[in-house]
Design a protein around this motif. Structure first.
Motif, PDB file in Angstrom:
ATOM      1  N   SER A 242     -44.317   0.029 -51.076  1.00 25.81           N
ATOM      2  CA  SER A 242     -45.003   0.252 -52.346  1.00 25.81           C
ATOM      3  C   SER A 242     -44.518  -0.794 -53.347  1.00 25.81           C
ATOM      4  O   SER A 242     -43.518  -1.490 -53.104  1.00 25.81           O
ATOM      5  CB  SER A 242     -44.697   1.656 -52.876  1.00 25.81           C
ATOM      6  OG  SER A 242     -43.328   1.740 -53.287  1.00 25.81           O
TER       7      SER A 242
ATOM      8  N   ASN B 172     -52.949   0.263 -57.180  1.00 25.58           N
ATOM      9  CA  ASN B 172     -52.177   1.488 -57.343  1.00 25.58           C
ATOM     10  C   ASN B 172     -50.740   1.217 -56.909  1.00 25.58           C
ATOM     11  O   ASN B 172     -50.496   0.635 -55.840  1.00 25.58           O
ATOM     12  CB  ASN B 172     -52.800   2.601 -56.487  1.00 25.58           C
ATOM     13  CG  ASN B 172     -52.123   3.941 -56.701  1.00 25.58           C
ATOM     14  OD1 ASN B 172     -50.946   4.098 -56.426  1.00 25.58           O
ATOM     15  ND2 ASN B 172     -52.881   4.919 -57.182  1.00 25.58           N
ATOM     16  N   CYS B 173     -49.773   1.638 -57.703  1.00 27.00           N
ATOM     17  CA  CYS B 173     -48.368   1.314 -57.439  1.00 27.00           C
ATOM     18  C   CYS B 173     -47.859   1.892 -56.126  1.00 27.00           C
ATOM     19  O   CYS B 173     -46.888   1.387 -55.555  1.00 27.00           O
ATOM     20  CB  CYS B 173     -47.491   1.808 -58.585  1.00 27.00           C
ATOM     21  SG  CYS B 173     -47.867   1.046 -60.176  1.00 27.00           S
ATOM     22  N   ASP B 174     -48.491   2.958 -55.629  1.00 25.33           N
ATOM     23  CA  ASP B 174     -48.054   3.578 -54.374  1.00 25.33           C
ATOM     24  C   ASP B 174     -48.641   2.897 -53.142  1.00 25.33           C
ATOM     25  O   ASP B 174     -48.248   3.211 -52.019  1.00 25.33           O
ATOM     26  CB  ASP B 174     -48.438   5.060 -54.361  1.00 25.33           C
ATOM     27  CG  ASP B 174     -47.681   5.868 -55.403  1.00 25.33           C
ATOM     28  OD1 ASP B 174     -46.528   5.507 -55.697  1.00 25.33           O
ATOM     29  OD2 ASP B 174     -48.245   6.853 -55.927  1.00 25.33           O
TER      30      ASP B 174
ATOM     31  N   LYS C  17     -49.082   0.555 -50.189  1.00 24.96           N
ATOM     32  CA  LYS C  17     -48.134  -0.241 -49.404  1.00 24.96           C
ATOM     33  C   LYS C  17     -48.751  -1.597 -49.083  1.00 24.96           C
ATOM     34  O   LYS C  17     -49.919  -1.695 -48.688  1.00 24.96           O
ATOM     35  CB  LYS C  17     -47.739   0.491 -48.124  1.00 24.96           C
ATOM     36  CG  LYS C  17     -46.847   1.706 -48.373  1.00 24.96           C
ATOM     37  CD  LYS C  17     -46.272   2.255 -47.101  1.00 24.96           C
ATOM     38  CE  LYS C  17     -45.345   3.430 -47.377  1.00 24.96           C
ATOM     39  NZ  LYS C  17     -44.155   3.062 -48.141  1.00 24.96           N
TER      40      LYS C  17
END
Length: 319
Positions: A193, A295-297, A299
């Protein structure tokens, strides 16, 4: 007037005494302490981690999870420990019986009987059948402990294993200098992430790559070609790489160095500069070199960079 390339060469030349002095000057990283008696560097981490994560953190820093070779080293490190982190009572060390139950060995395969092995009374006892890792206390006693439990830990780097990257003026970690912009880069091919990627770069005393102009964007696009040719397993967003800008602080978009993001719309995918209205809060770069948000999550693969004028140990604004 110097050209930028000549200036970079001059910087490297002027820093060469420091760079080559890594062994002579006994310098590894600013956050490690050198002990002459053991000819090694040590860092006591004050953020608790599982044993496996502690081992990985040490590796990211170019070191290894510490275990005492003998009583002399145990005494020397405990003395340092008592001086700089007396409130840390226990710390993971590089000993476990993960491979074979009941056979404790070091992370490099030595039996615990061959190294320092002063156990606390009644230990190891494998409490509840799940104590396979080892930590050490300030009294010098070893105790078996759950590997998934969290503890402080100690990393070690021997002076003899220290290899210096003269061009990037840092311990050898696989970075490559791009002279035209005076930066060193490393492509990481383990999908993470954005926050995890930021942590990895920070552990290497660098930061996620910040694209400032077309020259740099083209170089990074070329750098990512090696990833496109490799079969990289995992569920991650292919063709996208985490980049060093974000809006996680909700203080408008900025780089991880706290500077404004590039305002040249031609650097951005679809000529779109991010704004407060966007739901995604982290930066990314397409394989083409165009910047985007994600989105920061999510991967993804990522690139770390270090500017030649950065001092080792510089703290980033966002951690």
């Amino acid at each position: 007037m110097f050209t930028k390339t000549l200036l970079v060469h001059l910087i490297v030349y002027c820093l060469s005494d420091f760079a080559y002095g890594n062994r002579e000057d006994k310098f590894f990283r600013t956050d490690y302490n050198y002990l002459e008696t053991t000819q090694a560097f040590y860092k006591i981490h004050t953020s608790k981690q599982t044993w496996g994560d502690a081992k990985r953190f040490c590796a990211l820093e170019g070191a290894s999870l510490f275990y005492p070779d003998d009583r002399a080293e145990a005494n020397a490190v405990i003395s340092l420990w008592q001086t700089i982190q007396p409130n840390v009572r226990w710390a993971f060390v590089g000993i476990s019986d993960i491979v074979t139950e009941g056979v404790f060995e070091t992370i490099d395969g030595k039996l615990v009987s061959e190294v320092y092995n002063q156990w606390q009374r009644g230990e190891p006892n494998d409490l509840n059948g799940d104590e396979d890792c080892v930590h050490l206390n300030l009294a010098g006693d070893l105790n078996d402990y759950r590997c998934d439990g969290k503890s402080y830990f100690i990393c070690k780097k021997t002076l003899s294993s220290l290899v210096w990257d003269d061009l990037c003026n840092m311990p050898e970690l696989g970075y490559t200098l791009f002279e035209a912009v005076g930066k060193c880069y490393k492509l990481h091919t383990t999908p993470l992430s954005w926050t995890e990627a930021h942590t990895v770069c920070h552990a290497e005393q660098t930061h996620l790559a910040v694209v400032s102009d077309q020259v740099e964007a083209d170089y990074l696009a070329n750098l990512t070609e090696s990833a496109a040719r490799r079969r990289i397993e995992g569920n991650y967003l292919k063709g996208m790489f985490h980049a060093g800008f974000h809006n996680r602080l909700h203080e408008n978009w900025q780089t991880v160095r706290g500077s404004p993001i590039p305002s040249d719309a031609s650097l951005w995918w679809d000529m779109h500069l991010p704004s407060e209205a966007d739901h995604e809060q982290c930066g990314s770069m397409f394989y083409t070199g165009r910047l985007n948000i994600v989105n920061c999550d999510t991967k993804s693969l990522f690139i770390c960079e270090r500017q030649m004028d950065d001092s080792l140990g510089e703290e980033e604004r966002y951690q």
